[in-house]
Design a protein around this motif. Structure first.
Motif, short mmCIF file in Angstrom:
data_model
loop_
_atom_site.label_atom_id
_atom_site.label_comp_id
_atom_site.label_asym_id
_atom_site.label_seq_id
_atom_site.Cartn_x
_atom_site.Cartn_y
_atom_site.Cartn_z
N GLU A 28 0.84 -1.20 0.00
CA GLU A 28 0.00 0.00 0.00
C GLU A 28 0.88 1.25 0.00
O GLU A 28 1.95 1.27 0.61
N TRP A 29 0.42 2.27 -0.69
CA TRP A 29 1.15 3.54 -0.77
C TRP A 29 1.26 4.16 0.61
O TRP A 29 0.26 4.27 1.34
N CYS A 53 -4.84 2.54 -2.17
CA CYS A 53 -3.85 2.79 -3.23
C CYS A 53 -2.76 1.74 -3.08
O CYS A 53 -1.93 1.81 -2.16
N ARG A 54 -2.72 0.77 -3.99
CA ARG A 54 -1.85 -0.39 -3.82
C ARG A 54 -1.10 -0.70 -5.12
O ARG A 54 -1.46 -0.20 -6.20
N THR A 55 -0.10 -1.54 -4.99
CA THR A 55 0.63 -2.05 -6.14
C THR A 55 0.94 -3.52 -5.92
O THR A 55 1.00 -3.98 -4.77
N SER A 111 3.18 0.90 -11.20
CA SER A 111 2.72 2.06 -10.44
C SER A 111 1.71 1.60 -9.40
O SER A 111 1.28 0.44 -9.39
N PHE A 112 1.33 2.53 -8.52
CA PHE A 112 0.27 2.28 -7.56
C PHE A 112 -1.06 2.73 -8.17
O PHE A 112 -1.12 3.77 -8.83
N GLN A 164 8.78 3.60 -3.87
CA GLN A 164 7.72 4.46 -4.33
C GLN A 164 8.32 5.84 -4.55
O GLN A 164 9.29 6.22 -3.89
N GLN A 190 2.31 6.99 -8.05
CA GLN A 190 0.93 6.60 -7.74
C GLN A 190 -0.04 7.35 -8.63
O GLN A 190 0.15 8.52 -8.95
#
Length: 281
Positions: free
Chosen positions: A34-35, A193-195, A201-202, A87, A176
């Motif tokens: 998660e961001w 907001c995840r990757t 990218s997120f 990130q 993101q």
């Protein structure tokens, strides 16, 4: 002038004398992240003693399906340090173990081809991350960590031997795409907001009832709120406090504002009534 091969042999012998063992590992990494709203400090230690992998399985923790245009690092002719994900905005610090620090190594940025094949001659000035050799813990300027793949290795007087031993690393910097404006909440507050390992990218993973790139749309009809055969019309925005759906109720059912369900109305003469707000037919 010293023979580079003899220097490398002496370098490896120094690790043995110090009681260390050159070994390879299976790199660990999360399948989903998660961001984080605040930048993190990430340390990269240049050493032959740990975090070195030399195969697709070792470097990717059994995740053999790589991201074709990003993580493919060619045939594994040489080992490498475990690849890392950053990130955008994270801060990178580098250091070297005692032996390499005394030996004198320079950190340079290289192309994908130079990374894969360790084709390093005398590095150009614009490739040098630091003007001097690594000594202590140094912070890498943000200009070296651009969005996408970044490849680094270390050299000693232009020799590629250190790269071939595994002193090279691939870094993927991910931005993101979870908000249309910095003033808005990530994923409109309706998702995460995840990757994942295969993403570059997120992005938003929306909670139930929500959709859209930024989870800005709400599916008010998800739980079929209109009873008695009514037709539900979803209002596809999550940015207002208005009810998320409307009910089209066919007679003999009608409804009134804020009433939970449509009641029977024999005198309606089969007229279709549009019930707005939270109304169930």
């Amino acid at each position: 002038m010293r023979n580079p091969d003899l220097v490398i042999i002496a370098l490896l012998l120094s690790y043995v004398i110090d009681g260390t063992v050159y070994s390879q590992v299976t790199c660990r990494r999360a399948t989903s992240r998660e961001w984080h709203t605040q930048p993190k400090n990430i340390s990269v230690r240049w050493t032959l003693m740990e975090n070195t992998c030399s195969s697709l399985t070792q470097c990717w923790s059994r995740q053999t399906e790589t991201n074709g245009h990003l993580w493919t690092t060619g045939p594994y002719h040489f080992p490498q340090l475990c690849p890392l994900e950053f990130q955008l905005g994270d801060v990178m610090f580098v250091s070297a173990d005692r032996t390499l620090e005394q030996y004198g190594i320079h950190l340079i940025i290289v192309s994908k081809e130079e990374f894969e094949n360790c084709l390093i001659l005398e590095p150009q000035k614009e490739q040098l991350v630091f003007a001097n050799s690594i000594n202590g813990t140094l912070r890498v300027e943000t200009k070296w960590l651009k969005t996408g793949m970044n490849y680094f290795t270390v050299v000693h007087r232009g020799s590629s031997h250190l790269c071939r031993l595994g002193l090279r690393i691939a870094l993927l910097v991910k931005p993101q795409h979870c908000q249309s404006s910095p003033l808005l909440r990530l994923c409109s507050g309706n998702g995460e907001c995840r990757t994942t390992f295969k993403d570059d990218s997120f992005s938003c993973q929306c909670h139930k009832h929500f959709s859209g790139r930024y989870c800005e749309n709400i599916d008010g009809c998800y739980e079929q709120p209109c009873l008695n055969g009514g037709t539900c019309l979803s209002k596809r925005t999550a940015y207002t406090d208005l009810p998320p759906y409307e009910c089209l109720c066919s007679s003999p059912f009608t409804g009134k504002r804020n009433i939970d369900e449509c009641s029977s109305n024999p005198s309606s003469n089969q007229v279709t009534v549009i019930i707005r707000f939270y109304i169930k037919c």
